[in-house]
Design an enzyme around this catalytic site. Sequence first.
Site, PDB file in Angstrom:
ATOM      1  N   ASP A 138       0.816  -1.222   0.000  1.00  0.00           N
ATOM      2  CA  ASP A 138       0.000   0.000   0.000  1.00  0.00           C
ATOM      3  C   ASP A 138       0.845   1.266   0.000  1.00  0.00           C
ATOM      4  O   ASP A 138       0.349   2.335  -0.357  1.00  0.00           O
ATOM      5  CB  ASP A 138      -0.896   0.040   1.247  1.00  0.00           C
ATOM      6  N   HIS A 146     -20.704 -29.746 -14.035  1.00  0.00           N
ATOM      7  CA  HIS A 146     -22.141 -29.439 -13.968  1.00  0.00           C
ATOM      8  C   HIS A 146     -22.758 -30.133 -12.762  1.00  0.00           C
ATOM      9  O   HIS A 146     -22.489 -31.307 -12.559  1.00  0.00           O
ATOM     10  CB  HIS A 146     -22.846 -29.918 -15.232  1.00  0.00           C
TER      11      HIS A 146
HETATM   12  P1  FAD Z   1      -0.450  -3.166   5.954  1.00  0.00           P
HETATM   13  O1  FAD Z   1      -1.297  -4.368   5.956  1.00  0.00           O
HETATM   14  O2  FAD Z   1      -1.070  -1.858   6.253  1.00  0.00           O
HETATM   15  O3  FAD Z   1       0.696  -3.453   7.013  1.00  0.00           O
HETATM   16  C1  FAD Z   1       1.638  -2.511   7.356  1.00  0.00           C
HETATM   17  C2  FAD Z   1       2.167  -2.837   8.736  1.00  0.00           C
HETATM   18  O4  FAD Z   1       3.308  -2.031   8.978  1.00  0.00           O
HETATM   19  C3  FAD Z   1       1.182  -2.541   9.859  1.00  0.00           C
HETATM   20  O5  FAD Z   1       1.203  -3.582  10.793  1.00  0.00           O
HETATM   21  C4  FAD Z   1       1.738  -1.261  10.483  1.00  0.00           C
HETATM   22  O6  FAD Z   1       1.448  -1.162  11.865  1.00  0.00           O
HETATM   23  C5  FAD Z   1       3.227  -1.479  10.280  1.00  0.00           C
HETATM   24  N1  FAD Z   1       4.032  -0.263  10.291  1.00  0.00           N
HETATM   25  C6  FAD Z   1       3.790   0.926   9.705  1.00  0.00           C
HETATM   26  N2  FAD Z   1       4.848   1.762   9.876  1.00  0.00           N
HETATM   27  C7  FAD Z   1       5.777   1.057  10.569  1.00  0.00           C
HETATM   28  C8  FAD Z   1       7.071   1.346  11.029  1.00  0.00           C
HETATM   29  N3  FAD Z   1       7.645   2.526  10.808  1.00  0.00           N
HETATM   30  N4  FAD Z   1       7.734   0.390  11.723  1.00  0.00           N
HETATM   31  C9  FAD Z   1       7.167  -0.819  11.968  1.00  0.00           C
HETATM   32  N5  FAD Z   1       5.938  -1.154  11.535  1.00  0.00           N
HETATM   33  C10 FAD Z   1       5.264  -0.228  10.835  1.00  0.00           C
HETATM   34  N6  FAD Z   1      -7.414  -6.026   0.493  1.00  0.00           N
HETATM   35  C11 FAD Z   1      -7.710  -7.155  -0.175  1.00  0.00           C
HETATM   36  O7  FAD Z   1      -6.945  -7.565  -1.038  1.00  0.00           O
HETATM   37  N7  FAD Z   1      -8.848  -7.858   0.093  1.00  0.00           N
HETATM   38  C12 FAD Z   1      -9.729  -7.461   1.037  1.00  0.00           C
HETATM   39  O8  FAD Z   1     -10.739  -8.122   1.258  1.00  0.00           O
HETATM   40  C13 FAD Z   1      -9.447  -6.281   1.763  1.00  0.00           C
HETATM   41  N8  FAD Z   1     -10.292  -5.848   2.704  1.00  0.00           N
HETATM   42  C14 FAD Z   1      -9.978  -4.718   3.419  1.00  0.00           C
HETATM   43  C15 FAD Z   1     -10.874  -4.284   4.372  1.00  0.00           C
HETATM   44  C16 FAD Z   1     -10.601  -3.144   5.099  1.00  0.00           C
HETATM   45  C17 FAD Z   1     -11.583  -2.692   6.154  1.00  0.00           C
HETATM   46  C18 FAD Z   1      -9.388  -2.434   4.879  1.00  0.00           C
HETATM   47  C19 FAD Z   1      -9.045  -1.225   5.685  1.00  0.00           C
HETATM   48  C20 FAD Z   1      -8.496  -2.867   3.915  1.00  0.00           C
HETATM   49  C21 FAD Z   1      -8.788  -4.006   3.165  1.00  0.00           C
HETATM   50  N9  FAD Z   1      -7.936  -4.457   2.157  1.00  0.00           N
HETATM   51  C22 FAD Z   1      -8.250  -5.583   1.457  1.00  0.00           C
HETATM   52  C23 FAD Z   1      -6.684  -3.754   1.845  1.00  0.00           C
HETATM   53  C24 FAD Z   1      -5.519  -4.465   2.514  1.00  0.00           C
HETATM   54  O9  FAD Z   1      -5.735  -4.501   3.905  1.00  0.00           O
HETATM   55  C25 FAD Z   1      -4.208  -3.758   2.196  1.00  0.00           C
HETATM   56  O10 FAD Z   1      -4.064  -3.624   0.809  1.00  0.00           O
HETATM   57  C26 FAD Z   1      -3.039  -4.546   2.736  1.00  0.00           C
HETATM   58  O11 FAD Z   1      -3.149  -4.726   4.132  1.00  0.00           O
HETATM   59  C27 FAD Z   1      -1.712  -3.851   2.409  1.00  0.00           C
HETATM   60  O12 FAD Z   1      -0.666  -4.600   2.927  1.00  0.00           O
HETATM   61  P2  FAD Z   1       0.691  -3.926   3.359  1.00  0.00           P
HETATM   62  O13 FAD Z   1       1.559  -5.046   3.843  1.00  0.00           O
HETATM   63  O14 FAD Z   1       1.192  -3.049   2.298  1.00  0.00           O
HETATM   64  O15 FAD Z   1       0.339  -2.967   4.591  1.00  0.00           O
END
Ligand code: FAD
Length: 477
Positions: free
Chosen positions: A324, A456
């Site tokens: 993200d 089916h």
């Molecule tokens: P994240 O999951 O946000 O993880 C980042 C982590 O890094 C977190 O634990 C945070 O605390 C930690 N962090 C941040 N900064 C620091 C730092 N400086 N030091 C240490 N740790 C840190 N996507 C789907 O594909 N399917 C779904 O059904 C879906 N449903 C969703 C429902 C909701 C309500 C929401 C809010 C999102 C949903 N998403 C879904 C989107 C999905 O959650 C994100 O795309 C995904 O979590 C991104 O993954 P990521 O690893 O990039 O970041």
Amino acid sequence: MSQQFDVVVIGGGPGGYVAAIRAAQLGFNTACVDAFKNPEGKPSLGGTCLNVGCIPSKALLQSSENYHAVQHDFAAHGISVSGAKMDVGTMLKRKEGIIGKNAGGIAFLFKKNKVANVHGLGVLKGRTGERWVIEVTDNGSVVDTLEATHVILATGSTPRPLPGVAIDNNLVLDNAGALALTATPKRLGVIGSGVIGLEMGSVWKRLGAEVTILEAMPTFLAAADQQIAKEAFKTLTRDTGLDIQLGVKIGEIKTGKKSVTVAYEINGEKKSAEFDKLIVSIGRLPNTAGLGAEAVGLQIDERGFVVVDDNCHTNLPNMWAVGDVVRGPMLAHKASEEGVAVAERIAGQKPHIDFNAIPWVIYTSPEIAWVGKTEEQLKKDGIEYKKGTSGFAANGRALGLGMAAGTVKVLADAKTDRILGVHIIGPFASELIAEAVVAMEFAASSEDIARIVHAHPSLSEVLHEACLAADKRALHG
Ligand code: FAD
Ligand code: NAI
């Protein structure tokens, strides 16, 4: 004394934890630093997705669907149930149980793969020789200092705030608050009819709330194929009972003791609505605050995303970013695939991600899923296409399930017949889309799917039929 690693991943969500496991599998001495704490203040791996996103929302969607089915669908099967009640507390406990199980599973996988599991906030401090220095703090105190040859940033995203509106997770809720309501509100307002608004709105509507969704855009689900979006709008308003208002300009939001009043304008008319709870779900912002980006010269774009090239490499040597926090769709599976690809690139491999074949799913009822181009995009790009559609209405399996609403639409190149996009609204669209993704990855034609034997009775027959329709030889249409 700093601990030294080949790879340090900052963030333990689906981007980060998967990157860490893959890096360890490839022989790198790896650590993953994650700051997330659960409501009890304990570390919980899995990031937004597992703790306050994908997984808890799907748990609540299922609970609320079951409750809805008992009340509305069982009678048609001859099953009468009287006095069905919803215990929101039990539903939340079940959700927490699922999160705990999965978070524990990630901690187990870290142990199994020898990934050092470091809890705290990772901050980039600079370089010592060829290595990056990362300071880890927890509750404001430095708890660790790590050095790494490679850093993978996977810090994810946080909810986009609406200016002037404070999230208190009591009356005004973000995604975390929307997933933790301890009772069904009588009147629930939602700002934003995106993915969160529709999923969370569906949950609380099925549990008995009156749900009003206020959306700024005049078009519903603008990123989706508009034929499917129109069908979705009709079904979600008529059958699910969501009140979705499009083209709304939000005005002042006043928080009282027990309710929230939202002033808004629609078609030039000024209106106001009072809600017992208000969810603000207007998109998410990349999480780079406090990361130390400035201190090390990490390039961040004007919208706050870490700038990366096609290989997820940042402007700094041996520093990568995934999920993200970088460009592209904010989806868990996209984050994970980037995490795997980066670990493999560090190992000298040449992985490839096809960004055109990333599936989207919205877990409403019926579900909405798509992959590839929409009809609107093909028109805009001047690509000649043919299309085939087929409905679930006559599909035996869908009728047996009592879920016969919906359509599959296949778009294929007019000359080569190569599949360019598949759009589904219907039962288990989240599962059905996988066949379309595989087909697109293998550059299949619609005729390829039309000539594959589909079981089916199964829902997949509707995709088969839509591909036959693309060639104007539908058997059941
Ligand atoms: P994240 O999951 O946000 O993880 C980042 C982590 O890094 C977190 O634990 C945070 O605390 C930690 N962090 C941040 N900064 C620091 C730092 N400086 N030091 C240490 N740790 C840190 N996507 C789907 O594909 N399917 C779904 O059904 C879906 N449903 C969703 C429902 C909701 C309500 C929401 C809010 C999102 C949903 N998403 C879904 C989107 C999905 O959650 C994100 O795309 C995904 O979590 C991104 O993954 P990521 O690893 O990039 O970041
Ligand atoms: P979103 O981008 O899906 O939708 C936000 C909506 O809010 C848009 O329709 C936008 O036009 C509207 N909006 C923006 N500003 C507004 C304003 N001032 N007033 C009224 N409406 C306004 O974002 P959402 O729902 O917050 O979800 C964030 C992201 O999380 C999604 O884009 C998606 O990437 C991910 N997600 C994925 C899910 C899935 O894959 N099933 C489920 C939930 C979230």
